[in-house]
Design an enzyme around this catalytic site. Structure first.
Site, short mmCIF file in Angstrom:
data_model
loop_
_atom_site.label_atom_id
_atom_site.label_comp_id
_atom_site.label_asym_id
_atom_site.label_seq_id
_atom_site.Cartn_x
_atom_site.Cartn_y
_atom_site.Cartn_z
N GLU A 214 -8.18 10.49 3.87
CA GLU A 214 -7.72 11.86 3.58
C GLU A 214 -8.84 12.86 3.87
O GLU A 214 -10.04 12.52 3.79
CB GLU A 214 -7.31 11.94 2.10
CG GLU A 214 -6.82 13.32 1.69
CD GLU A 214 -6.16 13.35 0.32
OE1 GLU A 214 -6.25 12.34 -0.41
OE2 GLU A 214 -5.56 14.39 -0.02
N ASN B 68 4.03 13.97 0.10
CA ASN B 68 3.18 13.11 -0.71
C ASN B 68 3.18 13.63 -2.14
O ASN B 68 3.01 14.83 -2.37
CB ASN B 68 1.74 13.15 -0.17
CG ASN B 68 0.75 12.52 -1.15
OD1 ASN B 68 0.67 11.30 -1.26
ND2 ASN B 68 0.01 13.34 -1.89
N GLU B 69 3.34 12.75 -3.07
CA GLU B 69 3.31 13.11 -4.50
C GLU B 69 4.00 14.46 -4.72
O GLU B 69 3.42 15.39 -5.28
CB GLU B 69 1.86 13.11 -5.03
CG GLU B 69 1.26 11.73 -5.00
CD GLU B 69 0.00 11.54 -5.86
OE1 GLU B 69 -0.53 12.52 -6.40
OE2 GLU B 69 -0.44 10.37 -5.98
N TYR C 252 -3.21 3.90 -9.71
CA TYR C 252 -4.66 3.73 -9.72
C TYR C 252 -5.10 3.05 -11.01
O TYR C 252 -4.47 3.22 -12.07
CB TYR C 252 -5.35 5.10 -9.63
CG TYR C 252 -5.26 5.73 -8.24
CD1 TYR C 252 -6.15 5.37 -7.24
CD2 TYR C 252 -4.29 6.68 -7.94
CE1 TYR C 252 -6.08 5.95 -5.97
CE2 TYR C 252 -4.21 7.26 -6.68
CZ TYR C 252 -5.12 6.89 -5.69
OH TYR C 252 -5.05 7.46 -4.44
N GLU D 166 -0.95 4.26 -2.06
CA GLU D 166 -2.22 4.62 -2.71
C GLU D 166 -2.44 3.67 -3.86
O GLU D 166 -1.60 3.58 -4.77
CB GLU D 166 -2.20 6.07 -3.20
CG GLU D 166 -2.29 7.07 -2.06
CD GLU D 166 -2.45 8.50 -2.54
OE1 GLU D 166 -3.05 8.73 -3.62
OE2 GLU D 166 -1.97 9.40 -1.82
N GLN E 298 -9.94 4.96 -0.80
CA GLN E 298 -9.75 5.42 0.56
C GLN E 298 -10.82 4.78 1.44
O GLN E 298 -11.75 4.16 0.90
CB GLN E 298 -9.84 6.93 0.61
CG GLN E 298 -8.74 7.63 -0.20
CD GLN E 298 -8.60 9.11 0.14
OE1 GLN E 298 -9.20 9.62 1.09
NE2 GLN E 298 -7.81 9.81 -0.66
#
Ligand code: AHR
Length: 503
Positions: A31, A178-179, A246, A303, A352
């Site tokens: 990103e 995204n999100e 996460y 992710e 990432q």
């Protein structure tokens, strides 16, 4: 005096192959955030750091060794602020913008569509481009896809050609936002489902032989309602639904816990948090099964990874963190979980690639280091596209801390196309090695060579630094031997990831 742990029998069902492990489970995500793209990947052609058309050679070579199957870009939250037209054409005419979400720093737009697709070609991987739904228009998205993939004499294709690229690129995956439940527009699932249906209509397939797979924005962790609404209202229009999860040692976004200097409670706790990925996949998959029993729509974990407090002295919005042996075990654990769910989970992208969150590589000016997580991706790449083989551990060894237990050992096995059999093994217990007797019916190890590589270290928070970049690195250990029962005997060290290859 405590007695040593009981020996464990590991049965590998080589005679019961159970489908392919999609290589896309070993995907990555880069990103425009902190120093991931700029400094980490892109230094520009005029840099003193050796580079290929602006992409630094040292990072490129390290990433090439991972056989990366797919790379997601440009975000993340950045994707819903990104306007691709600002990032094409001569560098000196590109429009700088504010990277509002990630520290309000200036984004020069020097790394854009052409540079990303160049990187993808240099890595030999597939492109997963994330489009802008939150602040972009349908026309903008439609034209981007045309610019990337069309091969007719349209104005978008003429523009691409005027920027030096005659042939279209292949874009295999396209994310529609995204999100969108947070940074991508704070939408409710009902609203996003409708927006998704509109936007995806214009993700045109310009190359009939390369149909673009459309990925809808999926849930945050345990937001099961999001999955239900999306599947109910839009499943027929999607090829994949994303999932983000996460692992934070504390579970508290205000004080996540540190990457290094932790105690055993945080070591143990992280593996419980990582195991939660399995439960999330099971529950989201069950919802998807109701609407899509044939499993046409993939669950795409685009992710995942560890997220700690940023390193002291760094910009907290740059999400720069160290990476220890603990991260290596968390990475291996996730990859094993994805292997087991390969029928529904058909892509995953760790967050990432460089200098951000659970990175493969950290950079400091001209210096780079490979993290323990990098080494896990390098060791376990043998599973990519290999045939999954069921395993059984008996008795299932336990790792107990402060009255709580979790399985001490986790194993994944596969047979690769060259016929070799690979076993990756994790021992979460920081104090006890485990003796394994490995039995592989139908695959006599007697006439085979077995090689073993182990990633471990003296301390749970062992990590690589720019001065000592090889503190945590895999090492060959003596070849496991066949015992009198015809089993392979292997001692799996405490706190380790191992790879056994029989060929
Ligand atoms: O990976 C960092 C950020 O985490 C991404 O930009 C966003 O999608 C997620 O919240």
């Amino acid at each position: 005096m405590t007695s040593p742990p009981a020996p464990v029998t590991l049965q590998v069902a080589a005679e019961k192959p159970a489908g392919q492990i999609p290589r896309e489970l070993y995907g990555h995500f880069a990103e425009h955030l902190g120093r991931c793209i700029y400094e980490g990947i892109w230094v520009g052609e005029r840099s003193e750091i050796p580079n290929t058309r602006g992409i630094r050679n040292d990072v490129l070579e390290a990433l090439q060794q991972l056989s990366i199957p797919v790379l997601r870009w440009p975000g993340g939250c950045f994707a819903d602020e990104y306007h691709w037209r600002d990032g094409v054409g001569p560098l000196d005419q590109r429009k700088p913008m504010v990277n509002n979400h990630w520290g309000s720093v200036v984004e020069p737009n020097h790394f854009g569509t052409h540079e990303f697709m160049d990187l993808v070609e240099l890595l030999g991987c597939d492109a997963y481009v994330a489009g802008n739904v939150g602040s972009g228009t349908i026309r903008e998205m439609q034209e981007w896809i045309e610019y990337l993939t069309a091969n007719v004499d349209s104005s978008m294709v003429q523009l691409r050609r005027s920027h030096g690229r005659r042939d279209p690129w292949r874009v295999r995956f396209f994310g529609v936002g995204n999100e969108n439940w947070v940074c991508g527009g704070h939408m409710r699932p009902e609203y996003y489902a409708d927006e998704y249906r509109r936007y995806q209509t214009y993700v045109r397939h310009h190359d009939p032989e390369n149909r673009i797979q459309r990925i809808a924005c999926g849930p945050n962790a345990d937001d099961f309602r999001w999955t239900e609404v999306l599947m109910d209202r839009a499943a027929e229009h999607m090829d994949g639904l994303s999932l983000h999860y996460y692992c934070l040692p504390t579970g508290d976004w205000q004080d996540k816990g540190d990457a290094t200097g932790f105690g055993e409670a945080d070591w143990f706790g992280m593996f419980n948090r990582a195991r939660h990925m399995d439960e999330l996949i099971v529950r989201h998959s069950a919802i998807m099964d109701e609407f899509d029993p044939a499993r046409r729509v993939a669950l795409i974990v685009d992710e995942w990874g560890t997220w700690y407090n940023a390193e002291a002295g760094t910009n907290p919005r740059f999400l720069y963190q160290q990476n220890t042996l603990r991260d290596a075990l968390v990475a291996a654990q996730h990859l094993h979980i994805f292997h087991r769910h390969r029928a529904r989970v058909r892509m995953a992208n760790i967050a990432q690639t460089v200098n951000v969150l659970q990175a493969m590589i950290l950079t400091d000016g001209p210096r780079i280091l490979r993290t323990p997580t990098y080494h896990v991706f390098e060791m376990l790449k043998v599973h990519q596209d290999a045939t999954f083989l069921p395993v059984d551990l008996s008795p299932l060894p336990q790792y107990t801390h402060a009255g709580q237990s979790l399985p001490a050992v986790d194993v994944s096995a596969s047979r690769s196309t060259d016929g070799s059999l690979n076993l990756s093994l994790i021992n979460f217990d920081p104090g006890s090695p485990r003796s394994l007797a490995i039995k592989i019916p139908g695959f006599s190890p007697v006439d085979k060579t077995c090689r073993a590589r182990v990633l471990t270290a003296g301390e749970c928070d062992a990590h690589n630094t720019f001065d000592q970049p090889d503190q945590v690195t895999p090492a060959m250990v003596p070849d496991p031997q066949v015992d009198s029962d015809g089993a392979l005997a292997f001692e799996l060290p405490a706190k380790s990831v191992a790879l056994l290859t029989l060929s």
